[in-house]
Scaffold this motif. Structure first.
Motif, PDB file in Angstrom:
ATOM      1  N   ILE A  23       0.816  -1.200  -0.082  1.00  0.00           N
ATOM      2  CA  ILE A  23       0.050  -0.195   0.016  1.00  0.00           C
ATOM      3  C   ILE A  23       0.873   1.363  -0.168  1.00  0.00           C
ATOM      4  CG2 ILE A  23      -1.535   1.255   1.390  1.00  0.00           C
ATOM      5  CD1 ILE A  23      -2.966  -1.261   2.170  1.00  0.00           C
ATOM      6  N   VAL A  24       1.837   1.293   0.997  1.00  0.00           N
ATOM      7  CA  VAL A  24       2.852   2.650   1.063  1.00  0.00           C
ATOM      8  C   VAL A  24       3.487   2.503  -0.263  1.00  0.00           C
ATOM      9  CG1 VAL A  24       4.725   3.560   2.266  1.00  0.00           C
ATOM     10  CG2 VAL A  24       2.815   2.284   3.443  1.00  0.00           C
ATOM     11  N   TYR A  25       4.033   1.496  -0.636  1.00  0.00           N
ATOM     12  CA  TYR A  25       4.888   1.558  -2.121  1.00  0.00           C
ATOM     13  C   TYR A  25       4.049   1.950  -3.165  1.00  0.00           C
ATOM     14  CZ  TYR A  25       7.536  -0.102  -5.965  1.00  0.00           C
ATOM     15  OH  TYR A  25       8.173   0.066  -7.140  1.00  0.00           O
ATOM     16  N   PHE A  26       3.028   1.762  -3.374  1.00  0.00           N
ATOM     17  CA  PHE A  26       2.079   2.064  -4.569  1.00  0.00           C
ATOM     18  C   PHE A  26       1.630   3.469  -4.374  1.00  0.00           C
ATOM     19  CE2 PHE A  26       1.755  -2.448  -5.470  1.00  0.00           C
ATOM     20  CZ  PHE A  26       2.492  -2.611  -6.871  1.00  0.00           C
ATOM     21  N   ILE A  27       1.382   3.905  -3.239  1.00  0.00           N
ATOM     22  CA  ILE A  27       0.696   5.099  -2.728  1.00  0.00           C
ATOM     23  C   ILE A  27       1.911   6.152  -3.276  1.00  0.00           C
ATOM     24  CG2 ILE A  27      -0.053   6.835  -1.082  1.00  0.00           C
ATOM     25  CD1 ILE A  27      -1.978   4.423  -0.357  1.00  0.00           C
ATOM     26  N   SER A  28       3.078   5.799  -2.583  1.00  0.00           N
ATOM     27  CA  SER A  28       4.305   6.767  -2.784  1.00  0.00           C
ATOM     28  C   SER A  28       4.651   6.731  -4.180  1.00  0.00           C
ATOM     29  CB  SER A  28       5.361   6.453  -1.786  1.00  0.00           C
ATOM     30  OG  SER A  28       5.820   5.100  -2.209  1.00  0.00           O
ATOM     31  N   LEU A  29       4.719   5.935  -5.100  1.00  0.00           N
ATOM     32  CA  LEU A  29       4.676   5.823  -6.485  1.00  0.00           C
ATOM     33  C   LEU A  29       3.701   6.753  -7.069  1.00  0.00           C
ATOM     34  CD1 LEU A  29       5.700   2.247  -7.718  1.00  0.00           C
ATOM     35  CD2 LEU A  29       7.354   4.248  -7.745  1.00  0.00           C
ATOM     36  N   ALA A  30       2.426   6.757  -6.790  1.00  0.00           N
ATOM     37  CA  ALA A  30       1.494   7.573  -7.333  1.00  0.00           C
ATOM     38  C   ALA A  30       1.551   8.820  -7.132  1.00  0.00           C
ATOM     39  CB  ALA A  30       0.138   7.040  -7.018  1.00  0.00           C
ATOM     40  N   ARG A  35      11.258   4.875  -7.403  1.00  0.00           N
ATOM     41  CA  ARG A  35      11.283   3.727  -6.937  1.00  0.00           C
ATOM     42  C   ARG A  35      12.081   3.396  -5.701  1.00  0.00           C
ATOM     43  NH1 ARG A  35      13.895  -1.044  -7.909  1.00  0.00           N
ATOM     44  NH2 ARG A  35      12.754  -2.960  -7.931  1.00  0.00           N
ATOM     45  N   LYS A  36      13.342   3.858  -5.553  1.00  0.00           N
ATOM     46  CA  LYS A  36      14.159   3.552  -4.377  1.00  0.00           C
ATOM     47  C   LYS A  36      13.216   4.323  -3.008  1.00  0.00           C
ATOM     48  CE  LYS A  36      18.536   4.462  -2.771  1.00  0.00           C
ATOM     49  NZ  LYS A  36      19.949   5.113  -2.850  1.00  0.00           N
ATOM     50  N   SER A  37      13.170   5.623  -3.463  1.00  0.00           N
ATOM     51  CA  SER A  37      12.327   6.114  -2.198  1.00  0.00           C
ATOM     52  C   SER A  37      11.062   5.551  -1.827  1.00  0.00           C
ATOM     53  CB  SER A  37      12.118   7.744  -2.502  1.00  0.00           C
ATOM     54  OG  SER A  37      13.398   8.206  -2.639  1.00  0.00           O
ATOM     55  N   SER A  38      10.432   4.943  -2.665  1.00  0.00           N
ATOM     56  CA  SER A  38       8.981   4.358  -2.350  1.00  0.00           C
ATOM     57  C   SER A  38       9.374   3.224  -1.464  1.00  0.00           C
ATOM     58  CB  SER A  38       8.446   3.999  -3.765  1.00  0.00           C
ATOM     59  OG  SER A  38       7.960   5.339  -4.157  1.00  0.00           O
ATOM     60  N   ILE A  39      10.358   2.404  -2.006  1.00  0.00           N
ATOM     61  CA  ILE A  39      10.521   1.064  -1.293  1.00  0.00           C
ATOM     62  C   ILE A  39      11.243   1.420  -0.050  1.00  0.00           C
ATOM     63  CG2 ILE A  39      12.362  -0.860  -1.288  1.00  0.00           C
ATOM     64  CD1 ILE A  39      12.121  -1.001  -4.384  1.00  0.00           C
ATOM     65  N   GLN A  40      12.097   2.558   0.362  1.00  0.00           N
ATOM     66  CA  GLN A  40      12.579   2.876   1.532  1.00  0.00           C
ATOM     67  C   GLN A  40      11.315   3.429   2.484  1.00  0.00           C
ATOM     68  OE1 GLN A  40      15.701   5.804   0.355  1.00  0.00           O
ATOM     69  NE2 GLN A  40      16.890   4.137   0.193  1.00  0.00           N
ATOM     70  N   LEU A  41      10.353   4.174   1.840  1.00  0.00           N
ATOM     71  CA  LEU A  41       9.399   4.335   2.765  1.00  0.00           C
ATOM     72  C   LEU A  41       8.337   3.113   3.184  1.00  0.00           C
ATOM     73  CD1 LEU A  41       7.678   6.920   3.886  1.00  0.00           C
ATOM     74  CD2 LEU A  41       6.572   6.985   1.932  1.00  0.00           C
ATOM     75  N   ALA A  42       8.328   2.426   2.057  1.00  0.00           N
ATOM     76  CA  ALA A  42       7.501   1.192   2.488  1.00  0.00           C
ATOM     77  C   ALA A  42       8.267   0.664   3.487  1.00  0.00           C
ATOM     78  CB  ALA A  42       7.092   0.540   1.423  1.00  0.00           C
ATOM     79  N   MET A  43       9.357   0.346   3.646  1.00  0.00           N
ATOM     80  CA  MET A  43      10.422  -0.657   4.448  1.00  0.00           C
ATOM     81  C   MET A  43      10.193   0.141   5.693  1.00  0.00           C
ATOM     82  SD  MET A  43      13.696  -1.436   2.519  1.00  0.00           S
ATOM     83  CE  MET A  43      14.584  -1.274   3.879  1.00  0.00           C
ATOM     84  N   ASP A  44      10.283   1.387   5.985  1.00  0.00           N
ATOM     85  CA  ASP A  44      10.209   2.197   7.183  1.00  0.00           C
ATOM     86  C   ASP A  44       8.824   1.793   7.689  1.00  0.00           C
ATOM     87  OD1 ASP A  44      12.741   2.970   6.731  1.00  0.00           O
ATOM     88  OD2 ASP A  44      12.223   4.928   6.134  1.00  0.00           O
ATOM     89  N   VAL A  45       7.638   1.857   7.189  1.00  0.00           N
ATOM     90  CA  VAL A  45       6.495   1.882   7.716  1.00  0.00           C
ATOM     91  C   VAL A  45       6.188   0.304   8.264  1.00  0.00           C
ATOM     92  CG1 VAL A  45       3.995   1.868   7.109  1.00  0.00           C
ATOM     93  CG2 VAL A  45       5.435   3.819   6.582  1.00  0.00           C
ATOM     94  N   THR A  46       6.552  -0.646   7.341  1.00  0.00           N
ATOM     95  CA  THR A  46       6.598  -2.021   7.664  1.00  0.00           C
ATOM     96  C   THR A  46       7.152  -2.465   8.884  1.00  0.00           C
ATOM     97  OG1 THR A  46       6.140  -2.199   5.218  1.00  0.00           O
ATOM     98  CG2 THR A  46       6.557  -4.343   6.497  1.00  0.00           C
ATOM     99  N   THR A  47       8.420  -1.786   9.284  1.00  0.00           N
ATOM    100  CA  THR A  47       8.782  -2.290  10.351  1.00  0.00           C
ATOM    101  C   THR A  47       8.332  -2.135  11.755  1.00  0.00           C
ATOM    102  OG1 THR A  47      11.364  -1.328   9.430  1.00  0.00           O
ATOM    103  CG2 THR A  47      11.386  -1.809  11.473  1.00  0.00           C
TER     104      THR A  47
END
Length: 129
Positions: A23-30, A35-47
């Motif tokens: 969810i965070v990955y696709f919203i941040s991409l949108a 891509r790199k920043s979206s993955i990092q943000l998704a990792m941070d939230v998922t932690t």
């Protein structure tokens, strides 16, 4: 009542942390992040969800209530080691980079633990009382 609903929502999302990651990955991409920043943000939230799930599952498996504190202790020790290395190399500690490094290391350590604990729970269910 609201608190109970929040706890139930967290428990569901923590059980399947791939959901908040995607969810965070696709919203941040949108929203225009690369891509790199979206993955990092998704990792941070998922932690946040991984910490809760792994601590809960280890508590159940080990019949203990200490594992959340142990995870936090390991994060603090990692922060001390990384901060010491930063201080030796640069002469100062960059708190932002330190927190980000510990948080991401936590993600990479908890993902395999999540997978192992989930497989154990599927194939060898714990017998909690």
């Amino acid at each position: 009542m609201i608190w109970h609903a929040l706890v139930q929502a967290y428990a569901f999302i923590a059980t399947v942390p791939v959901i908040p990651f995607l969810i965070v990955y696709f919203i941040s991409l949108a929203r225009g992040l690369d891509r790199k920043s979206s993955i990092q943000l998704a990792m941070d939230v998922t932690t946040v969800f991984l910490i809760g799930f792994v601590a809960g599952m280890l508590n159940t498996r080990l019949h203990s209530s200490f594992t959340l504190y142990f995870i936090i202790l390991v994060m603090l020790v990692a922060g001390g080691l990384i901060g010491s290395a930063q201080n030796r190399l640069r002469g100062k500690v960059d708190a932002g980079k330190l927190v980000r490094a510990v948080w991401r290391l936590t993600f990479f350590c908890l993902v395999p633990l999540y997978l192992i604990l989930m497989l154990l729970e599927i194939f060898l269910p714990s017998r909690s009382a």
